[in-house]
Design a protein around this motif. Structure first.
Motif, PDB file in Angstrom:
ATOM      1  N   ARG A   1     -36.120  -7.735  63.158  1.00 37.87           N
ATOM      2  CA  ARG A   1     -34.778  -7.298  62.768  1.00 37.87           C
ATOM      3  C   ARG A   1     -34.665  -7.166  61.254  1.00 37.87           C
ATOM      4  O   ARG A   1     -34.122  -6.183  60.747  1.00 37.87           O
ATOM      5  N   ILE A   2     -35.147  -8.144  60.524  1.00 36.91           N
ATOM      6  CA  ILE A   2     -35.009  -8.087  59.074  1.00 36.91           C
ATOM      7  C   ILE A   2     -35.837  -6.937  58.495  1.00 36.91           C
ATOM      8  O   ILE A   2     -35.437  -6.283  57.540  1.00 36.91           O
ATOM      9  N   ASP A   3     -36.995  -6.666  59.124  1.00 38.86           N
ATOM     10  CA  ASP A   3     -37.792  -5.519  58.669  1.00 38.86           C
ATOM     11  C   ASP A   3     -37.060  -4.199  58.940  1.00 38.86           C
ATOM     12  O   ASP A   3     -37.127  -3.261  58.143  1.00 38.86           O
ATOM     13  N   THR A   4     -36.356  -4.144  60.077  1.00 38.63           N
ATOM     14  CA  THR A   4     -35.587  -2.933  60.384  1.00 38.63           C
ATOM     15  C   THR A   4     -34.413  -2.794  59.423  1.00 38.63           C
ATOM     16  O   THR A   4     -34.105  -1.694  58.944  1.00 38.63           O
ATOM     17  N   GLU A   5     -33.734  -3.909  59.138  1.00 40.72           N
ATOM     18  CA  GLU A   5     -32.634  -3.882  58.171  1.00 40.72           C
ATOM     19  C   GLU A   5     -33.137  -3.411  56.802  1.00 40.72           C
ATOM     20  O   GLU A   5     -32.476  -2.628  56.114  1.00 40.72           O
ATOM     21  N   LEU A   6     -34.321  -3.888  56.414  1.00 42.47           N
ATOM     22  CA  LEU A   6     -34.906  -3.476  55.144  1.00 42.47           C
ATOM     23  C   LEU A   6     -35.217  -1.983  55.158  1.00 42.47           C
ATOM     24  O   LEU A   6     -34.974  -1.275  54.173  1.00 42.47           O
ATOM     25  N   GLY A   7     -35.753  -1.510  56.287  1.00 43.66           N
ATOM     26  CA  GLY A   7     -36.040  -0.087  56.402  1.00 43.66           C
ATOM     27  C   GLY A   7     -34.791   0.759  56.247  1.00 43.66           C
ATOM     28  O   GLY A   7     -34.815   1.821  55.602  1.00 43.66           O
ATOM     29  N   LEU A   8     -33.675   0.303  56.824  1.00 44.57           N
ATOM     30  CA  LEU A   8     -32.405   1.017  56.675  1.00 44.57           C
ATOM     31  C   LEU A   8     -31.979   1.076  55.217  1.00 44.57           C
ATOM     32  O   LEU A   8     -31.527   2.122  54.727  1.00 44.57           O
TER      33      LEU A   8
ATOM     34  N   PHE B   1     -35.175   7.277  58.367  1.00 45.11           N
ATOM     35  CA  PHE B   1     -34.131   7.005  59.361  1.00 45.11           C
ATOM     36  C   PHE B   1     -34.641   7.343  60.760  1.00 45.11           C
ATOM     37  O   PHE B   1     -34.368   6.627  61.726  1.00 45.11           O
ATOM     38  N   GLY B   2     -35.375   8.449  60.866  1.00 44.84           N
ATOM     39  CA  GLY B   2     -35.921   8.847  62.165  1.00 44.84           C
ATOM     40  C   GLY B   2     -36.888   7.829  62.721  1.00 44.84           C
ATOM     41  O   GLY B   2     -36.889   7.560  63.940  1.00 44.84           O
ATOM     42  N   GLU B   3     -37.714   7.250  61.862  1.00 45.75           N
ATOM     43  CA  GLU B   3     -38.647   6.215  62.306  1.00 45.75           C
ATOM     44  C   GLU B   3     -37.898   4.994  62.839  1.00 45.75           C
ATOM     45  O   GLU B   3     -38.313   4.372  63.835  1.00 45.75           O
ATOM     46  N   ILE B   4     -36.792   4.647  62.191  1.00 45.62           N
ATOM     47  CA  ILE B   4     -36.003   3.496  62.643  1.00 45.62           C
ATOM     48  C   ILE B   4     -35.361   3.788  63.995  1.00 45.62           C
ATOM     49  O   ILE B   4     -35.298   2.924  64.869  1.00 45.62           O
TER      50      ILE B   4
END
Length: 445
Positions: A73-80, A99-102
């Motif tokens: 989750r934190i990696d996804t939040e960072l990606g955003l 954004f598409g990768e997320i």
């Protein structure tokens, strides 16, 4: 570990994988019927119950509630956040890809993160000028917001669609969406913040809801602007370095700091654009002295703000032409002429509507002073308009074509005058073959 899309699916999947009955999972604290309701999606566990179930199922509370582990989750939040930084301070095409990768990674596991990523991707497509694709994405998101208001808010989507339809030339649809968004903000009493300023900006462009535009300007004012690009870039790079060093929590904090550092500047630019459009509207119509003086003050402050940010050099050039028209309206032809020269210097070799407008200001001044032949200047403006014409409808270009037609008329060339008027109509999507037709009616509605 199972990662189905709903909390109930995850509870049931984990329970079955551990060969537990609903009664065993419920234990002494819960009823098996309550567990059944959770698994069927008819109840959402409270945080306390979620922690209790997670302990018995041997997973984290984060996984049970969101479908992903804390690190994921934190990696996804960072990606955003990094995608958001690319959108505002980097490359919108790269932002769209991120954004598409997320979306691909989070879609099955976390609907909230996926919705945020889909919204980011739509904004990135809009920033790239892919208006058609952005409209499709925003329309899908509006349907999702209607079905799941806990994921997405309708108001920002309506504002974004209003902006996109205006740029695509569908002014009626843009005005409908603008009226819808305006009704929402009026109900909320909202005049501050990003949504209010974004709405005011597009309402000013389509010249509707102008009392609200004025209220937003009065409420927000035009703040002093500071370019914090170096600070933003430094924090962004530090966030990337922290993520590469496996310190995701610090990376998120630094990315948040970078986004926060840029927010005041972004809001200042958008407010300046609202003020610029407002000044243009006021200057183009009969006004009392007090209203005109206010428009002149707004135009000057807006131009100063936009001049602070190197990345906004095109918007700064546009603001200089607006300010030049204000000066001409006030009778200060020398200042208008100087501002037109500054506009062309700011644009360099860039062609198109803004450069053409600057040449027309020179022509206005020359005619006011009865100073020489304006035909070469008008020909240059016409060439710039033709070479820089956008593929789709363009109301700004239509206004400049009409202004060119007026000036050709003053210069005594009726053939060029009517040709420019026809081009004005064509710029808003109307083919005019009638000799002597003008763009006035179209451009004032």
């Amino acid at each position: 570990m199972p990662s189905q899309g709903s909390i109930g699916d995850r509870v049931r999947g984990l329970r079955l994988s551990r060969r537990m009955s609903q009664a065993q999972l419920a234990g002494p604290d819960l009823s098996d019927s309550y567990v059944s309701l959770i698994e069927s999606g008819k109840r959402t566990p409270t945080p306390v119950v979620a922690r209790l179930l997670a302990e018995r199922l041997g997973c984290t509370t984060e996984f049970l509630l969101h479908g992903i582990e804390p690190r994921q989750r934190i990696d996804t939040e960072l990606g955003l956040r990094h995608a958001e930084l690319e959108l505002h301070h980097g490359d919108p095409a790269v932002a769209a890809d991120r954004f598409g990768e997320i979306v691909k990674a989070a879609d099955e596991d976390n609907v909230m993160l996926a919705a945020q990523a889909r919204l980011g991707r739509a904004r990135a497509m809009e920033r790239q000028g892919k208006v058609g694709r952005a409209v499709e994405a925003y329309e899908r998101l509006r349907k999702e917001a209607a079905a799941h208001p806990e994921r997405l808010a309708d108001l920002p989507l309506a504002v974004a669609l209003c902006r996109c339809y205006q740029r695509a030339g569908d002014l009626l649809r843009a005005k409908d969406l603008g009226a819808h968004a305006l009704a929402q903000v009026e109900k909320l009493g909202l005049v501050h913040g990003d949504v209010a300023v974004d709405l005011a900006a597009i309402l000013a462009e389509i010249e509707t809801g102008l009392p609200y535009v004025e209220r937003v300007l009065d409420a927000n004012g035009l703040p002093d602007a500071v370019d914090r690009t170096n600070e933003i870039q430094s924090l962004w790079q530090a966030s990337i370095a922290a993520s590469e060093g496996e310190d995701s929590a610090l990376a998120v904090t630094l990315a948040d700091d970078a986004l926060a550092a840029g927010r005041a500047g972004r809001l200042a630019v958008r407010t300046a654009q609202v003020a610029m459009q407002w000044a243009r509207i006021i200057t183009a119509r009969p006004t009392v002295d007090e209203e005109f003086a206010h428009a002149a003050e707004l135009a000057g402050k807006a131009s100063d703000i936009l001049g602070v940010f190197p990345a906004e050099h095109v918007e700064h050039a546009r603001s200089l032409t607006v300010l030049a028209h204000v000066k001409m309206r006030g009778g200060d032809h020398a200042a208008a002429d100087e501002l037109a020269t500054r506009t062309l210097e700011r644009l360099g070799e860039t062609q198109g509507v803004i450069a053409a407008s600057a040449h027309l200001i020179h022509a206005h001044v020359a005619l006011a002073r009865s100073a020489g032949d304006v035909v070469p200047t008008l020909m240059k403006a016409q060439e710039l308009l033709q070479n820089g014409q956008a593929a789709g409808p363009d109301r700004e270009a239509a206004r400049v074509w009409r202004e060119l037609g007026d000036l050709w008329g003053k210069a005594g060339s009726r053939h060029e005058q009517f040709s420019a008027y026809r081009r004005a109509l064509e710029a808003v999507g109307i083919r005019a073959n009638m000799p002597g037709s003008t763009a006035a009616a179209v451009l004032t509605h």
